[in-house]
Design a protein around this motif. Sequence first.
Motif, PDB file in Angstrom:
ATOM      1  N   GLY A  21       0.827  -1.204   0.000  1.00 28.64           N
ATOM      2  CA  GLY A  21       0.000   0.000   0.000  1.00 28.64           C
ATOM      3  C   GLY A  21       0.858   1.250   0.000  1.00 28.64           C
ATOM      4  N   ASP A  22       0.341   2.323   0.564  1.00 30.37           N
ATOM      5  CA  ASP A  22       1.003   3.616   0.466  1.00 30.37           C
ATOM      6  C   ASP A  22       2.029   3.886   1.570  1.00 30.37           C
ATOM      7  OD1 ASP A  22      -0.791   3.836   2.510  1.00 30.37           O
ATOM      8  OD2 ASP A  22      -1.747   5.667   1.795  1.00 30.37           O
ATOM      9  N   ALA A  23       2.271   2.954   2.440  1.00 30.41           N
ATOM     10  CA  ALA A  23       3.238   3.138   3.532  1.00 30.41           C
ATOM     11  C   ALA A  23       4.484   2.285   3.283  1.00 30.41           C
ATOM     12  CB  ALA A  23       2.609   2.753   4.866  1.00 30.41           C
ATOM     13  N   ALA A 172      10.452 -23.662  11.280  1.00 33.75           N
ATOM     14  CA  ALA A 172       9.121 -23.231  10.865  1.00 33.75           C
ATOM     15  C   ALA A 172       8.939 -21.730  11.078  1.00 33.75           C
ATOM     16  CB  ALA A 172       8.064 -24.000  11.652  1.00 33.75           C
ATOM     17  N   ASN A 173       8.398 -21.056  10.089  1.00 30.71           N
ATOM     18  CA  ASN A 173       8.090 -19.626  10.099  1.00 30.71           C
ATOM     19  C   ASN A 173       9.306 -18.706  10.154  1.00 30.71           C
ATOM     20  OD1 ASN A 173       5.253 -19.855   9.891  1.00 30.71           O
ATOM     21  ND2 ASN A 173       5.165 -20.386  12.054  1.00 30.71           N
ATOM     22  N   GLU A 174      10.518 -19.249  10.142  1.00 34.98           N
ATOM     23  CA  GLU A 174      11.700 -18.388  10.188  1.00 34.98           C
ATOM     24  C   GLU A 174      11.851 -17.577   8.908  1.00 34.98           C
ATOM     25  OE1 GLU A 174      16.523 -18.567  10.842  1.00 34.98           O
ATOM     26  OE2 GLU A 174      15.305 -20.269  11.463  1.00 34.98           O
ATOM     27  N   LEU A 175      11.381 -18.098   7.799  1.00 41.38           N
ATOM     28  CA  LEU A 175      11.541 -17.429   6.517  1.00 41.38           C
ATOM     29  C   LEU A 175      10.301 -16.634   6.110  1.00 41.38           C
ATOM     30  CD1 LEU A 175      13.393 -20.284   4.611  1.00 41.38           C
ATOM     31  CD2 LEU A 175      14.364 -18.375   5.906  1.00 41.38           C
ATOM     32  N   PHE A 176       9.472 -16.329   7.075  1.00 38.91           N
ATOM     33  CA  PHE A 176       8.255 -15.554   6.810  1.00 38.91           C
ATOM     34  C   PHE A 176       8.642 -14.164   6.326  1.00 38.91           C
ATOM     35  CE2 PHE A 176       4.615 -12.939   7.821  1.00 38.91           C
ATOM     36  CZ  PHE A 176       3.542 -13.760   7.516  1.00 38.91           C
ATOM     37  N   ASP A 177       8.068 -13.769   5.185  1.00 39.33           N
ATOM     38  CA  ASP A 177       8.337 -12.415   4.703  1.00 39.33           C
ATOM     39  C   ASP A 177       7.036 -11.637   4.613  1.00 39.33           C
ATOM     40  OD1 ASP A 177       7.427 -13.831   2.460  1.00 39.33           O
ATOM     41  OD2 ASP A 177       8.584 -12.626   1.080  1.00 39.33           O
ATOM     42  N   VAL A 178       7.161 -10.337   4.741  1.00 40.28           N
ATOM     43  CA  VAL A 178       6.008  -9.453   4.784  1.00 40.28           C
ATOM     44  C   VAL A 178       5.909  -8.714   3.458  1.00 40.28           C
ATOM     45  CG1 VAL A 178       4.954  -7.475   5.934  1.00 40.28           C
ATOM     46  CG2 VAL A 178       6.175  -9.202   7.281  1.00 40.28           C
ATOM     47  N   ASP A 179       4.859  -9.004   2.709  1.00 43.68           N
ATOM     48  CA  ASP A 179       4.613  -8.303   1.452  1.00 43.68           C
ATOM     49  C   ASP A 179       3.356  -7.451   1.501  1.00 43.68           C
ATOM     50  OD1 ASP A 179       6.857  -9.291   0.015  1.00 43.68           O
ATOM     51  OD2 ASP A 179       5.814 -11.184  -0.298  1.00 43.68           O
ATOM     52  N   THR A 180       2.386  -7.870   2.309  1.00 42.21           N
ATOM     53  CA  THR A 180       1.099  -7.176   2.372  1.00 42.21           C
ATOM     54  C   THR A 180       0.767  -6.831   3.821  1.00 42.21           C
ATOM     55  OG1 THR A 180      -0.158  -9.218   2.687  1.00 42.21           O
ATOM     56  CG2 THR A 180       0.276  -8.544   0.399  1.00 42.21           C
ATOM     57  N   ARG A 181      -0.244  -5.990   3.988  1.00 47.65           N
ATOM     58  CA  ARG A 181      -0.711  -5.666   5.350  1.00 47.65           C
ATOM     59  C   ARG A 181      -1.234  -6.920   6.053  1.00 47.65           C
ATOM     60  NH1 ARG A 181      -0.708  -0.362   6.539  1.00 47.65           N
ATOM     61  NH2 ARG A 181      -0.483   1.091   4.812  1.00 47.65           N
ATOM     62  N   GLU A 182      -1.826  -7.818   5.286  1.00 51.67           N
ATOM     63  CA  GLU A 182      -2.322  -9.077   5.854  1.00 51.67           C
ATOM     64  C   GLU A 182      -1.160  -9.930   6.365  1.00 51.67           C
ATOM     65  OE1 GLU A 182      -5.212  -7.173   3.397  1.00 51.67           O
ATOM     66  OE2 GLU A 182      -3.236  -7.894   2.787  1.00 51.67           O
ATOM     67  N   ASP A 183      -0.047  -9.934   5.630  1.00 54.14           N
ATOM     68  CA  ASP A 183       1.146 -10.649   6.094  1.00 54.14           C
ATOM     69  C   ASP A 183       1.623 -10.086   7.429  1.00 54.14           C
ATOM     70  OD1 ASP A 183       1.211 -12.176   3.754  1.00 54.14           O
ATOM     71  OD2 ASP A 183       2.739 -10.903   2.798  1.00 54.14           O
ATOM     72  N   LEU A 184       1.619  -8.764   7.557  1.00 52.16           N
ATOM     73  CA  LEU A 184       2.058  -8.134   8.801  1.00 52.16           C
ATOM     74  C   LEU A 184       1.144  -8.540   9.952  1.00 52.16           C
ATOM     75  CD1 LEU A 184       3.996  -6.270  10.313  1.00 52.16           C
ATOM     76  CD2 LEU A 184       2.568  -4.332   9.598  1.00 52.16           C
ATOM     77  N   GLU A 185      -0.143  -8.598   9.701  1.00 50.55           N
ATOM     78  CA  GLU A 185      -1.080  -9.023  10.746  1.00 50.55           C
ATOM     79  C   GLU A 185      -0.853 -10.481  11.124  1.00 50.55           C
ATOM     80  OE1 GLU A 185      -2.770  -6.979  12.625  1.00 50.55           O
ATOM     81  OE2 GLU A 185      -1.850  -5.440  11.347  1.00 50.55           O
ATOM     82  N   ARG A 186      -0.580 -11.345  10.146  1.00 50.38           N
ATOM     83  CA  ARG A 186      -0.271 -12.754  10.449  1.00 50.38           C
ATOM     84  C   ARG A 186       1.010 -12.858  11.274  1.00 50.38           C
ATOM     85  NH1 ARG A 186      -2.251 -13.626   5.324  1.00 50.38           N
ATOM     86  NH2 ARG A 186      -0.219 -13.801   4.327  1.00 50.38           N
ATOM     87  N   LEU A 187       2.004 -12.040  10.920  1.00 51.09           N
ATOM     88  CA  LEU A 187       3.251 -12.018  11.674  1.00 51.09           C
ATOM     89  C   LEU A 187       2.998 -11.620  13.114  1.00 51.09           C
ATOM     90  CD1 LEU A 187       6.417 -12.093  11.681  1.00 51.09           C
ATOM     91  CD2 LEU A 187       6.309  -9.647  11.120  1.00 51.09           C
ATOM     92  N   ARG A 188       2.247 -10.577  13.335  1.00 49.84           N
ATOM     93  CA  ARG A 188       1.922 -10.114  14.689  1.00 49.84           C
ATOM     94  C   ARG A 188       1.157 -11.181  15.465  1.00 49.84           C
ATOM     95  NH1 ARG A 188       0.285  -4.130  12.543  1.00 49.84           N
ATOM     96  NH2 ARG A 188       2.335  -3.183  12.779  1.00 49.84           N
ATOM     97  N   ALA A 189       0.329 -11.955  14.783  1.00 49.59           N
ATOM     98  CA  ALA A 189      -0.469 -12.994  15.446  1.00 49.59           C
ATOM     99  C   ALA A 189       0.404 -14.180  15.884  1.00 49.59           C
ATOM    100  CB  ALA A 189      -1.574 -13.468  14.525  1.00 49.59           C
ATOM    101  N   MET A 190       1.600 -14.327  15.306  1.00 47.27           N
ATOM    102  CA  MET A 190       2.487 -15.437  15.669  1.00 47.27           C
ATOM    103  C   MET A 190       3.081 -15.252  17.069  1.00 47.27           C
ATOM    104  SD  MET A 190       4.734 -16.106  12.279  1.00 47.27           S
ATOM    105  CE  MET A 190       3.995 -16.281  10.679  1.00 47.27           C
ATOM    106  N   VAL A 191       3.088 -14.030  17.557  1.00 46.46           N
ATOM    107  CA  VAL A 191       3.743 -13.737  18.840  1.00 46.46           C
ATOM    108  C   VAL A 191       2.804 -14.034  19.987  1.00 46.46           C
ATOM    109  CG1 VAL A 191       4.880 -11.969  20.198  1.00 46.46           C
ATOM    110  CG2 VAL A 191       5.101 -11.959  17.729  1.00 46.46           C
TER     111      VAL A 191
END
Length: 191
Positions: A21-23, A172-191
């Motif tokens: 997106g725009d950020a 597992a999940n070590e290679l998670f990359d953030v491409d979208t805002r949804e990815d960032l939310e999934r990343l935050r949910a892992m914690v």
Amino acid sequence: MIKAENTVLLLLAAGRSQRFGDADKLEQDYLGHPLAFHVVTALEGVPFRKRIAIVSGTRLDFAARGYEMIENTAPTSGLSGSIKIGVEACRACGADAVLIALADMPRVTATHIYRLLDYADGPDTILASSDGVRPRPPALFGKHRFDWLMSLTGDRGAREMILKAHHVIAAANELFDVDTREDLERLRAMV
């Protein structure tokens, strides 16, 4: 084995974040810090010969974290443009290898990087990380592969070569990359 002391860490942080997106996704908060600084922190204890961050218009101060910041003035040339800029800097300092990492992969660990370095068998090395399904960065290239990296074009980066490389499996999940805002939310949910 290739020693970290003879390897340049090339952190790619010049992406255009079009799917986000725009950020600037690298500036987004994750656990109280900018997303990009998580891989920086994870790898700060690895004694690389040099640390280079290829950036484009960022407000993040990688230099304060020990990186030489090199501006990619043409980020629309794709990932290959950033790789070429970084490999040229690797050659200038006489590195035996380059480790290419992405700033939008906040869960990469130093343990995994040491595994890549331990698997390396010299100047012809091509190693990629894998989740057990597909290869991806971080990837390690010996100095005999620098000419090939300099010949890349477009946004595919070194994908074709790492498909043929030896793949080092990450946790597992070590290679998670953030491409979208949804990815960032999934990343935050892992914690």
